[in-house]
Design a protein around this motif. Structure first.
Motif, mmCIF file in Angstrom:
data_model
loop_
_atom_site.group_PDB
_atom_site.id
_atom_site.type_symbol
_atom_site.label_atom_id
_atom_site.label_comp_id
_atom_site.label_asym_id
_atom_site.label_seq_id
_atom_site.Cartn_x
_atom_site.Cartn_y
_atom_site.Cartn_z
ATOM 1 N N PRO A 1 73.210 21.802 -97.304
ATOM 2 C CA PRO A 1 72.204 21.325 -96.345
ATOM 3 C C PRO A 1 72.713 20.181 -95.482
ATOM 4 C CG PRO A 1 71.785 20.370 -98.498
ATOM 5 C CD PRO A 1 72.982 21.255 -98.650
ATOM 6 N N ARG A 2 72.103 20.032 -94.320
ATOM 7 C CA ARG A 2 72.338 18.835 -93.502
ATOM 8 C C ARG A 2 71.300 17.783 -93.827
ATOM 9 N NH1 ARG A 2 72.171 20.927 -87.586
ATOM 10 N NH2 ARG A 2 72.828 18.830 -87.008
ATOM 11 N N VAL A 3 70.111 18.265 -94.250
ATOM 12 C CA VAL A 3 69.068 17.345 -94.697
ATOM 13 C C VAL A 3 68.741 17.678 -96.144
ATOM 14 C CG1 VAL A 3 66.688 16.604 -94.391
ATOM 15 C CG2 VAL A 3 68.085 17.116 -92.397
ATOM 16 N N LEU A 4 68.818 16.669 -97.009
ATOM 17 C CA LEU A 4 68.536 16.884 -98.422
ATOM 18 C C LEU A 4 67.258 16.141 -98.794
ATOM 19 C CD1 LEU A 4 69.524 17.983 -101.191
ATOM 20 C CD2 LEU A 4 70.734 15.820 -101.496
ATOM 21 N N LEU A 5 66.347 16.852 -99.454
ATOM 22 C CA LEU A 5 65.093 16.231 -99.877
ATOM 23 C C LEU A 5 65.111 16.062 -101.394
ATOM 24 C CD1 LEU A 5 62.767 18.639 -97.862
ATOM 25 C CD2 LEU A 5 63.700 16.463 -97.084
ATOM 26 N N LEU A 6 64.874 14.860 -101.874
ATOM 27 C CA LEU A 6 64.908 14.603 -103.310
ATOM 28 C C LEU A 6 63.552 14.095 -103.780
ATOM 29 C CD1 LEU A 6 68.288 12.637 -103.446
ATOM 30 C CD2 LEU A 6 67.959 15.049 -103.982
ATOM 31 N N ASP A 7 62.984 14.770 -104.793
ATOM 32 C CA ASP A 7 61.686 14.368 -105.318
ATOM 33 C C ASP A 7 61.880 13.725 -106.696
ATOM 34 O OD1 ASP A 7 59.058 14.017 -105.832
ATOM 35 O OD2 ASP A 7 58.464 16.112 -105.599
ATOM 36 N N GLU A 8 61.665 12.445 -106.792
ATOM 37 C CA GLU A 8 61.833 11.689 -108.036
ATOM 38 C C GLU A 8 63.147 12.018 -108.751
ATOM 39 O OE1 GLU A 8 59.920 9.381 -108.690
ATOM 40 O OE2 GLU A 8 57.959 9.828 -107.846
ATOM 41 N N PRO A 9 64.280 11.787 -108.095
ATOM 42 C CA PRO A 9 65.539 12.203 -108.724
ATOM 43 C C PRO A 9 65.913 11.397 -109.972
ATOM 44 C CG PRO A 9 65.967 10.978 -106.713
ATOM 45 C CD PRO A 9 64.489 11.177 -106.781
ATOM 46 N N THR A 10 65.205 10.314 -110.268
ATOM 47 C CA THR A 10 65.571 9.525 -111.455
ATOM 48 C C THR A 10 64.572 9.688 -112.582
ATOM 49 O OG1 THR A 10 64.400 7.603 -110.596
ATOM 50 C CG2 THR A 10 66.733 7.759 -110.081
ATOM 51 N N LYS A 11 63.648 10.620 -112.444
ATOM 52 C CA LYS A 11 62.620 10.773 -113.459
ATOM 53 C C LYS A 11 63.226 11.240 -114.790
ATOM 54 C CE LYS A 11 58.041 12.751 -113.976
ATOM 55 N NZ LYS A 11 57.060 13.644 -113.391
ATOM 56 N N GLY A 12 62.945 10.500 -115.836
ATOM 57 C CA GLY A 12 63.359 10.902 -117.177
ATOM 58 C C GLY A 12 64.842 10.786 -117.463
ATOM 59 N N ILE A 13 65.615 10.119 -116.621
ATOM 60 C CA ILE A 13 67.041 10.012 -116.932
ATOM 61 C C ILE A 13 67.417 8.560 -117.218
ATOM 62 C CG2 ILE A 13 67.539 12.031 -115.526
ATOM 63 C CD1 ILE A 13 68.745 10.328 -113.433
ATOM 64 N N ASP A 14 68.465 8.366 -118.003
ATOM 65 C CA ASP A 14 68.791 7.006 -118.414
ATOM 66 C C ASP A 14 69.613 6.289 -117.331
ATOM 67 O OD1 ASP A 14 71.354 7.927 -118.595
ATOM 68 O OD2 ASP A 14 71.439 7.924 -120.770
ATOM 69 N N SER A 15 69.863 4.989 -117.562
ATOM 70 C CA SER A 15 70.452 4.179 -116.489
ATOM 71 C C SER A 15 71.882 4.629 -116.146
ATOM 72 C CB SER A 15 70.435 2.708 -116.859
ATOM 73 O OG SER A 15 70.610 2.536 -118.223
ATOM 74 N N TYR A 16 72.565 5.245 -117.108
ATOM 75 C CA TYR A 16 73.913 5.728 -116.827
ATOM 76 C C TYR A 16 73.865 6.840 -115.774
ATOM 77 C CZ TYR A 16 78.201 8.376 -117.551
ATOM 78 O OH TYR A 16 79.356 9.064 -117.357
ATOM 79 N N TYR A 17 72.954 7.795 -115.989
ATOM 80 C CA TYR A 17 72.833 8.889 -115.018
ATOM 81 C C TYR A 17 72.224 8.410 -113.707
ATOM 82 C CZ TYR A 17 74.364 12.486 -118.199
ATOM 83 O OH TYR A 17 75.138 13.251 -119.000
ATOM 84 N N LYS A 18 71.396 7.388 -113.823
ATOM 85 C CA LYS A 18 70.799 6.823 -112.624
ATOM 86 C C LYS A 18 71.904 6.237 -111.730
ATOM 87 C CE LYS A 18 66.936 3.699 -112.247
ATOM 88 N NZ LYS A 18 65.832 3.194 -113.039
ATOM 89 N N ALA A 19 72.817 5.504 -112.354
ATOM 90 C CA ALA A 19 73.926 4.926 -111.593
ATOM 91 C C ALA A 19 74.768 6.035 -110.965
ATOM 92 C CB ALA A 19 74.780 4.064 -112.511
ATOM 93 N N LYS A 20 74.952 7.109 -111.728
ATOM 94 C CA LYS A 20 75.716 8.248 -111.220
ATOM 95 C C LYS A 20 75.013 8.852 -110.010
ATOM 96 C CE LYS A 20 78.711 11.147 -113.892
ATOM 97 N NZ LYS A 20 79.728 10.146 -113.999
ATOM 98 N N MET A 21 73.698 8.982 -110.143
ATOM 99 C CA MET A 21 72.909 9.566 -109.065
ATOM 100 C C MET A 21 73.038 8.712 -107.799
ATOM 101 S SD MET A 21 70.944 12.117 -108.357
ATOM 102 C CE MET A 21 70.178 12.890 -109.753
ATOM 103 N N ILE A 22 73.006 7.402 -107.976
ATOM 104 C CA ILE A 22 73.123 6.511 -106.817
ATOM 105 C C ILE A 22 74.471 6.725 -106.123
ATOM 106 C CG2 ILE A 22 73.316 4.077 -106.113
ATOM 107 C CD1 ILE A 22 71.285 3.472 -108.387
ATOM 108 N N ASN A 23 75.535 6.810 -106.926
ATOM 109 C CA ASN A 23 76.867 7.036 -106.353
ATOM 110 C C ASN A 23 76.945 8.354 -105.596
ATOM 111 O OD1 ASN A 23 77.974 4.668 -107.137
ATOM 112 N ND2 ASN A 23 78.664 5.448 -109.125
ATOM 113 N N ILE A 24 76.359 9.383 -106.208
ATOM 114 C CA ILE A 24 76.406 10.708 -105.567
ATOM 115 C C ILE A 24 75.680 10.664 -104.225
ATOM 116 C CG2 ILE A 24 75.597 13.090 -105.748
ATOM 117 C CD1 ILE A 24 76.003 12.787 -108.803
ATOM 118 N N ILE A 25 74.513 10.038 -104.222
ATOM 119 C CA ILE A 25 73.723 9.993 -102.989
ATOM 120 C C ILE A 25 74.477 9.225 -101.888
ATOM 121 C CG2 ILE A 25 71.617 9.015 -101.984
ATOM 122 C CD1 ILE A 25 70.232 9.771 -104.632
#
Lengths: 566, 297, 232
Positions: free
Chosen positions: A458-482
């Motif tokens: 996609p050129r536009v990505l829509l994310l709905d609550e991408p950190t729901k239910g995940i721990d801070s390690y995956y949250k940090a990973k998610m931030i890096n990916i974004i």
């Protein structure tokens, strides 16, 4: 007196060779509030389930567990069943019956109590938990927070001595989660209820806990008061991120005194130990968009246009007075909503539960259709795109419930045979390839779903609550990916109630309330402008420093203000 | 319409079974008309304006049901005319007319019943006979809205992934089939959580010794319930006596008999009339009481 | 030993119902409701036939898992009616009932069928037709339970069963329609009823086959997966 005693427990699942638990031993005193933390997959759930004998997983087990001095395996009677209550993570799936009153009575029916006794206990419990108003409702009509409260009440009617909770707030929004924790605290304080709670969002639970139990790779690593476990957690990269804000700031420096835990203690700590020479991280060079206020709209227009054309470029996705409702006779969920997401921007919509954030995202994704207003994607009406071209190379959505993404039996089938991992997605799927998607942990599911969605390029990505239910390690990973996806030129619209997450990755934040965007701005302006709806780091440094929104900001400003004597 | 809803489920069901029983199985024309009027008044009180929307349906249904009998049934002695070589009799026309009234009345009674008897109340009744089955039903009822919600979520997600398209009927059907298949996995998976939650709260399989489950009853049988049931039995007794005495007997074939309106026949008619109008009487009484209370304040 | 006696007792209860209760009620019904005796009898017999099968469940020593599976399958079949609501006659109920019977036995199939009828009528309207639907769907499940082994092996037999079940369902329901309407069984009216519902029946039978073939494979795998994952 020890209520629970775990003695040298080792556990192995039948299919895997490695021990999930490795010689765990600890005691919990009557009336204690103990929080169990540790990264995902360290054996927390297995431990909690072994203590609740009815839910013990199948496998090879050594060691003993005593409850009130009795071995839980040897006692056959129902006594222990009643005395240990258990609440699980997902609010929906734990509910057994269709009505609230029946759900409350269910455990007591199993105990074989008479109708008059059940009526009395249920009535009492409903009054205490404030369930009276929805006592006659269907369980399906409740909100997530209400469901979890019902699950708690349905366990509490059985009058347990020990309450075990396995990540009970992971699926709740922050407000409902804080309410839930407050209820637990009340039960602990007022009734001396012993609580063992596993959690990875520690900001709210550390202040109420008596002791913290840190687990890692099946072992008990540390078991101490909240103030004291910080030294230990700080050494571990993954655990450090999950500590409360005040503790993280404290441990970034070398102080020998007792660590602060709450925001209030954190403030005092900063006031006592740091100067206020520099109060700002000087981010004014990064331009922010003036807030859209209705009255001054005309006056602002020109400057807004200038700013937009300069630093924001062209809008990738825009809403023009969009209105939406689910049924004709219902109220509007979106009310003349207008906003624009510019190309290559990360735009975060924040707001409470049921405010219509998620609906906004689904309207943007073209799966819900507004009854009036325009939604444009790259200057073209969204409705004029064919489904084939819209969802290929243009638009993709990661839904809130990522399980809805999976329709195959293995990760390999989901991702396709010759799956080529995109660059930014720094995660190794090879170990998971042959697993069923439902068997992955919350964080793994999230990343796997994201990987699948990104295949739409996609050129536009829509994310709905991408950190729901995940721990801070995956949250940090998610931030890096974004962040990485943005670097590659993607435009990202995020809907979230995770303020820390938004503070970390947004270019602009917007507050969604009552069907419309009420304010939007760069994150530091946005959170600085809010008094209550803001991050812990911002609350802790308010009036001391300016525009501090993340823990990293707070540490940095403190470093700049370090006193020479310390 | 709250008066009747407040009664104990047993009371409501007894009342409805008696009324619909007579409507379905006792075809005396006057009785059918009385029942139909009762059902209509009850429906108006219950549904109000909503009833208007279903009038066309009732009308068409009535027409269809009334026409079918003379076309297929050629009993009776009074020949009206021939249609395609088949005889159409006056008796068959009359019978068809009253059967249609019966069907409409039964439909309206059951619709009223559905409104008054929520699933809770039915489960309570089933539970007195078979508590385990009632529990299974309660669980299933809890799952149905959950599954429907999940189906909707999966549909939206998969649509936004371009995995299902709604371009043609066939592809839409194929997409639904795939979603349904995913739902089976999802629901079985989540059911494990429910099983855990049940066991954690002390639900045990039957074979454990000394285990006895109780049942929480959220309904109380009050004096008014007793009174109403007594009244229903009394009225049923009166009109049954009337029926057995033959005071109001009627036959459609071979020749439609004349309706009897004697002193003796008035009693069962009146009894049935009161029976059928009981909910309406109670409701109106309460409404008047409220007006009185309000003005008295 | 204890189990055997209870099974025997259950049988006795069933026989009492079949040989004593049913004839008594029929006799009473004919006396009181002279004109409408057949309508009354069909309804009474239908309800009474369901009772022993529903009651056996109460006395069974079933696992919690089976209890939940019946609940889940019932809910799936009802929720499925909404998913496919746009296509008339396209309903997964029969397929779910048959699959439940194949994998969990005829009794579970019967219950899933009977409960699906009751619960879906909570949404679509209860009426005197409810017991007939209960019996029809229940029997489809019960019989599928007896034929579980061949049905699991042969897809042709499975499809055939789907067609027969679809036709049988219509035929049973139409008997009820005809008898209830004018209290006699007129072959001409019955045939007319069958013909008028023929397009619907064909759609229904076809949908059974589609659902059964589409789901027999995946559902088997899913059952296996649940069993290995949770070691039950």
């Amino acid at each position: 007196m020890d209520l629970l005693q775990v003695r040298d427990v080792t556990f192995r699942y039948p299919t895997s060779g490695e021990a999930v638990l490795n010689g765990m031993s600890f005691r919990i005193k009557k009336g204690e509030f103990v929080v169990l933390c540790g990264e995902t997959g360290c054996g927390k759930t297995t431990l909690l389930r072994l203590i609740k004998n009815e839910l013990a997983p199948h496998g090879e087990r050594k060691g003993r567990i005593y409850f009130s001095g009795k071995d839980i395996e040897e006692s056959e009677d129902n006594e222990i069943t009643q005395n240990i209550g258990f609440v699980m993570q997902r609010p929906e799936t734990q509910i057994v019956t269709d009505t609230v009153w029946h759900e409350l009575a269910f455990g007591l029916e199993n105990m074989g109590l008479s109708t008059s006794l059940i009526r009395r206990r249920v009535g009492e419990m409903a009054s205490y938990f404030g369930i009276g108003d929805w006592f006659d409702k269907k369980t399906s009509e409740l909100s997530g927070g209400q469901k979890q409260l019902l699950n708690l009440a349905a366990v509490m009617v059985m009058q347990p001595e020990l309450l075990i909770l396995d990540e009970p707030t992971a699926q709740l929004d922050p407000i409902a989660a804080a309410d839930f924790i407050a209820t637990l605290q009340k039960l602990n304080r007022e009734f001396g209820l012993t609580i063992l709670l596993s959690e990875h969002r520690l900001e709210d639970v550390f202040p109420v806990a008596d002791r913290i139990m840190v687990m890692g790779e099946g072992r008990l690593l540390c078991y101490d008061t909240p103030g004291n476990v910080g030294t230990f957690m700080n050494q571990n990269d993954k655990l450090r991120l999950s500590m409360p804000c005040a503790m993280r700031v404290f441990h970034a420096f070398d102080f020998t005194e007792k660590s602060p835990v709450t925001v209030k203690e954190g403030r005092t700590f900063i006031e006592d130990h740091f100067d206020r020479k520099i109060i700002n991280l000087r981010r004014e060079d990064r331009k922010s968009l003036p807030m859209q206020t209705k009255g001054s709209e005309e006056a602002n227009k020109e400057s807004v246009r200038k700013l937009r054309s300069k630093s924001y470029g062209t809008p990738a996705l825009s809403f023009h007075e969009v209105s939406f409702r689910h049924q004709r006779d219902e109220d509007d969920v979106l009310r003349y909503t207008s906003f624009s997401v510019f190309e290559n921007e990360i735009y975060c919509i924040l707001g409470g539960n049921a405010s219509g954030k998620s609906t906004t995202l689904r309207v943007a994704a073209g799966v819900l259709h507004p009854y009036s207003g325009k939604v444009n994607l790259f200057g073209k009406r969204l409705s004029s795109y064919k489904a084939g071209s819209l969802y290929k190379n243009n638009l993709a959505m990661l839904p809130q419930d990522v399980q809805t993404v999976f329709i195959k039996n293995t990760v390999r089938e989901e991702l396709g045979k010759d799956y080529k991992q995109p660059q930014g997605l720094d995660f190794d799927f090879t170990k998971l390839m042959d697993k069923h998607p439902y068997d992955l942990s919350g964080g793994e599911q999230q990343l796997c779903a994201l990987a699948k969605v990104l295949q739409q390029e996609p050129r536009v990505l829509l994310l709905d609550e991408p950190t729901k239910g995940i721990d801070s390690y995956y949250k940090a990973k998610m931030i890096n990916i974004i962040r990485h996806l943005k670097q590659e030129g993607m435009t990202i619209l995020i809907v979230t109630h995770d303020l820390e997450f938004a503070a970390h990755c947004a270019d602009r934040c917007a507050l969604f309330f009552n069907g419309e965007i009420t304010s939007e701005d760069a994150p530091w302006e946005f959170f600085e402008g809010n008094n209550f709806y803001t991050t812990a780091a911002n609350r802790m440094t308010r009036n001391l420093y300016e525009k501090i929104i993340t823990v990293e900001d707070a540490i940095e400003i403190c470093r700049l203000n370090q006193r020479d004597d310390s | 319409m709250n008066t009747f809803k407040r009664f104990h489920p047993v009371t409501i069901v007894v009342y409805f079974f008696v009324v619909t029983g007579f409507t379905m199985f006792y075809n005396q024309p006057v009785f059918l008309v009385i029942s139909c009027i009762g059902a209509l008044i009850f429906s108006i009180l219950l549904l109000g304006r909503e009833l208007i929307a279903s009038i066309p349906f009732y009308f068409l249904f009535f027409l269809g049901a009334a026409v079918i009998n003379p076309l297929f049934n050629h009993n009776g002695t009074t020949i009206l005319f021939f249609l395609n070589g088949q005889v159409i009799t006056k008796e068959a026309v009359i019978y068809g007319f009253f059967m249609a009234i019966m069907l409409i009345a039964v439909l309206m009674w059951f619709r009223a019943l559905s409104i008054l008897m929520s699933s809770d109340k039915w489960l309570f009744l089933f539970g007195t006979v078979t508590p385990r089955l009632a529990l299974v039903m309660s669980m299933a009822l809890r799952y149905i809205p959950l599954f429907r919600m999940q189906v909707q979520k999966i549909q939206q997600t998969q649509k936004a992934m371009g995995a299902i398209n709604e371009d043609s009927y066939l592809s839409k059907g194929a997409g639904s089939l795939q979603i349904f298949s995913v739902m089976v996995t999802w629901s079985l998976e989540n059911a494990i959580d429910t099983a855990d939650s049940m066991r954690a709260r002390g639900f045990v399989d039957h074979h454990k010794k000394n285990y006895k489950r109780s049942r929480f009853v959220n309904y109380k049988f009050r004096r008014s319930d007793g009174l109403l049931i007594f009244l229903v039995i009394l009225l049923t007794g009166i009109l049954s006596a009337g029926i057995l005495k033959g005071a109001i007997s009627y036959s459609y074939y071979p020749t439609a008999s004349k309706l009897l309106f004697s002193k003796e026949s008035i009693i069962p008619y009146a009894a049935y009339g009161i029976l059928v109008l009981l909910p309406a009487i109670l409701e109106i009484k309460e409404r008047i009481q409220w007006i009185y209370y309000k003005s008295g304040m | 030993m204890i189990k055997k006696i209870s099974v025997r007792q259950k049988k006795i209860i069933e026989y009492v119902i079949i040989f004593l209760l049913i004839p008594t009620i029929i006799a009473l019904g004919t006396l009181v409701f002279e004109d409408r005796k057949y309508a009354f009898i069909t309804l009474a017999v239908t309800i009474l036939a369901c009772i022993p099968l529903l009651l056996t469940f109460e006395k069974r020593t079933d696992s919690t898992r089976k209890l939940i599976i019946i609940a889940v399958m019932t809910a799936l079949s009802v929720a499925g009616r909404f998913l496919f609501a746009l296509v008339p006659g396209f309903k997964p109920v029969t397929a779910i009932v048959v699959l439940t019977a194949i994998f969990f036995g005829g009794e579970a199939g019967f219950l899933t069928g009977a409960l699906s009828a009751v619960l879906s009528n909570f949404m679509f309207g209860q009426g005197p037709w409810t017991p007939f639907q209960m019996l029809a769907w229940g029997m489809i499940g019960l019989v599928a339970g007896f034929l579980a082994r061949p049905l699991r092996k042969s897809k042709i037999l499975l499809s055939l069963y789907g067609i027969v079940a679809g036709a049988a369902f219509s035929m049973i329901m139409d008997i009820w329609t005809v008898v209830w309407y004018d209290d006699s069984f007129q072959p001409a009216l019955y045939i007319a009823a069958l013909l008028s519902s023929l397009p619907y029946t064909i759609m229904y039978a076809a949908s059974n086959v589609v659902f059964l073939l589409a789901m027999i494979g995946p559902i088997g795998k899913k059952m296996e997966r649940i069993q290995t994952k949770y070691g039950i």
